[in-house]
Design a protein around this motif. Sequence first.
Motif, PDB file in Angstrom:
ATOM      1  N   ARG A  71       0.839  -1.207   0.000  1.00 55.33           N
ATOM      2  CA  ARG A  71       0.000   0.000   0.000  1.00 55.33           C
ATOM      3  C   ARG A  71       0.871   1.252   0.000  1.00 55.33           C
ATOM      4  NH1 ARG A  71      -5.080  -1.625   1.901  1.00 55.33           N
ATOM      5  NH2 ARG A  71      -5.379  -3.763   1.184  1.00 55.33           N
ATOM      6  N   ALA A  72       0.441   2.244  -0.750  1.00 58.21           N
ATOM      7  CA  ALA A  72       1.236   3.465  -0.877  1.00 58.21           C
ATOM      8  C   ALA A  72       0.868   4.505   0.184  1.00 58.21           C
ATOM      9  CB  ALA A  72       1.062   4.068  -2.266  1.00 58.21           C
ATOM     10  N   VAL A  73      -0.406   4.580   0.561  1.00 54.86           N
ATOM     11  CA  VAL A  73      -0.864   5.583   1.526  1.00 54.86           C
ATOM     12  C   VAL A  73      -0.500   5.132   2.937  1.00 54.86           C
ATOM     13  CG1 VAL A  73      -2.855   6.811   2.451  1.00 54.86           C
ATOM     14  CG2 VAL A  73      -2.752   6.240   0.014  1.00 54.86           C
ATOM     15  N   LYS A  74       0.206   5.990   3.666  1.00 60.20           N
ATOM     16  CA  LYS A  74       0.681   5.629   4.995  1.00 60.20           C
ATOM     17  C   LYS A  74      -0.431   5.750   6.036  1.00 60.20           C
ATOM     18  CE  LYS A  74       5.004   5.004   3.782  1.00 60.20           C
ATOM     19  NZ  LYS A  74       5.636   3.670   3.852  1.00 60.20           N
ATOM     20  N   VAL A  75      -0.426   4.830   7.016  1.00 58.93           N
ATOM     21  CA  VAL A  75      -1.323   4.945   8.163  1.00 58.93           C
ATOM     22  C   VAL A  75      -0.490   5.369   9.363  1.00 58.93           C
ATOM     23  CG1 VAL A  75      -2.820   3.142   7.229  1.00 58.93           C
ATOM     24  CG2 VAL A  75      -1.095   2.542   8.922  1.00 58.93           C
ATOM     25  N   THR A  76      -1.145   6.028  10.301  1.00 64.33           N
ATOM     26  CA  THR A  76      -0.411   6.567  11.450  1.00 64.33           C
ATOM     27  C   THR A  76      -1.022   6.158  12.790  1.00 64.33           C
ATOM     28  OG1 THR A  76      -1.719   8.616  11.327  1.00 64.33           O
ATOM     29  CG2 THR A  76       0.393   8.577  10.142  1.00 64.33           C
ATOM     30  N   SER A  77      -2.134   5.428  12.784  1.00 68.83           N
ATOM     31  CA  SER A  77      -2.788   5.052  14.038  1.00 68.83           C
ATOM     32  C   SER A  77      -3.132   3.567  14.039  1.00 68.83           C
ATOM     33  CB  SER A  77      -4.072   5.862  14.236  1.00 68.83           C
ATOM     34  OG  SER A  77      -5.063   5.456  13.297  1.00 68.83           O
ATOM     35  N   THR A  78      -3.362   3.043  15.246  1.00 68.48           N
ATOM     36  CA  THR A  78      -3.744   1.639  15.366  1.00 68.48           C
ATOM     37  C   THR A  78      -5.082   1.378  14.684  1.00 68.48           C
ATOM     38  OG1 THR A  78      -2.617   1.568  17.507  1.00 68.48           O
ATOM     39  CG2 THR A  78      -4.102  -0.251  17.000  1.00 68.48           C
ATOM     40  N   ALA A  79      -6.031   2.306  14.837  1.00 62.65           N
ATOM     41  CA  ALA A  79      -7.347   2.136  14.208  1.00 62.65           C
ATOM     42  C   ALA A  79      -7.216   2.033  12.694  1.00 62.65           C
ATOM     43  CB  ALA A  79      -8.254   3.300  14.592  1.00 62.65           C
ATOM     44  N   GLN A  80      -6.375   2.875  12.105  1.00 64.45           N
ATOM     45  CA  GLN A  80      -6.155   2.809  10.658  1.00 64.45           C
ATOM     46  C   GLN A  80      -5.499   1.490  10.268  1.00 64.45           C
ATOM     47  OE1 GLN A  80      -3.796   6.400  10.314  1.00 64.45           O
ATOM     48  NE2 GLN A  80      -5.485   7.526   9.360  1.00 64.45           N
ATOM     49  N   ALA A  81      -4.563   1.035  11.092  1.00 69.92           N
ATOM     50  CA  ALA A  81      -3.878  -0.234  10.809  1.00 69.92           C
ATOM     51  C   ALA A  81      -4.856  -1.401  10.845  1.00 69.92           C
ATOM     52  CB  ALA A  81      -2.752  -0.454  11.812  1.00 69.92           C
ATOM     53  N   VAL A  82      -5.732  -1.422  11.848  1.00 71.92           N
ATOM     54  CA  VAL A  82      -6.727  -2.486  11.960  1.00 71.92           C
ATOM     55  C   VAL A  82      -7.670  -2.464  10.759  1.00 71.92           C
ATOM     56  CG1 VAL A  82      -8.709  -3.306  13.291  1.00 71.92           C
ATOM     57  CG2 VAL A  82      -6.626  -2.611  14.473  1.00 71.92           C
ATOM     58  N   THR A  83      -8.060  -1.278  10.345  1.00 69.74           N
ATOM     59  CA  THR A  83      -8.945  -1.154   9.182  1.00 69.74           C
ATOM     60  C   THR A  83      -8.280  -1.696   7.930  1.00 69.74           C
ATOM     61  OG1 THR A  83     -10.007   0.805  10.138  1.00 69.74           O
ATOM     62  CG2 THR A  83     -10.247   0.468   7.762  1.00 69.74           C
TER      63      THR A  83
END
Length: 278
Positions: A71-83
Amino acid sequence: MATENALLTILVEKINNDTLVLPTLPAIALKVRRAADDPNINLNAMADVLGQDPSLCARMIKISNSAYLGRAVKVTSTAQAVTRIGLRQIKNISTALAMEQLFVSKNDVVKAYMEKAWADTIEVVASSLAVLQTHIKHTKNRSLSLESMMLAALINNIGILPILTEAERHSEVFANPTFLEVAIQKLSGKIGSSIMKEWGFEPEFIEVAAHFNDMSVQTEAVSYLDLVRIGAAVCGRLDKHKDEVLEAAVKKGIVADVTDLLSDDFIELRENAKQIFA
């Protein structure tokens, strides 16, 4: 020889009497697995469970942003990572990341053995993941998942832990690499199967832990057992059976040719997978 037999005798007796102390999953892995099995769990609730372990949260975010997930778009939170990862995959990934906590010891000989075993296991995991990605590219068959592949490769040698723990209890006698190798070769599959059953893991994981080193056991359909063996053969863990395993990989249609496992693309996939545990 007498000492070697004594270690085997103690282990076999404890196995038969059901008194061999099996390792337990780290607490956070148990919490995540139980939460994932709850039919009413949602992504936010899972993020809260993961939030109880900051280290695990950080590694989940790292995986979410890794080339492994592409994936190219970075995540910055646990909630985003889980999603991004998804509830089903979180269960196996969190277990995999917590496994390293089991490979610890205060005895120098056993500690060195555990550190080597963990390092070797990571090589098998990375190679197995690359094998599965290569297989998917070759066949378009997505019946096996990367997340389960990761966990299956990680538990292929889980049966060594109680053996090493028993050796540590009698370190003045048994913490000898020669004795350990013999015990591991003879008993790790049976013990590994017991651990998987005790942890409530699915049959495909029990199969890998029980039969990884037993080439007389083969599966009709392409399985995690096949891919873990191929991954191990590629990185030098199954030298005695390497040719046999690789020939079977082609014959079974897992890869088109053995050279697929030596290509630049394969090496890149393997290196990307290693970064999960870096």
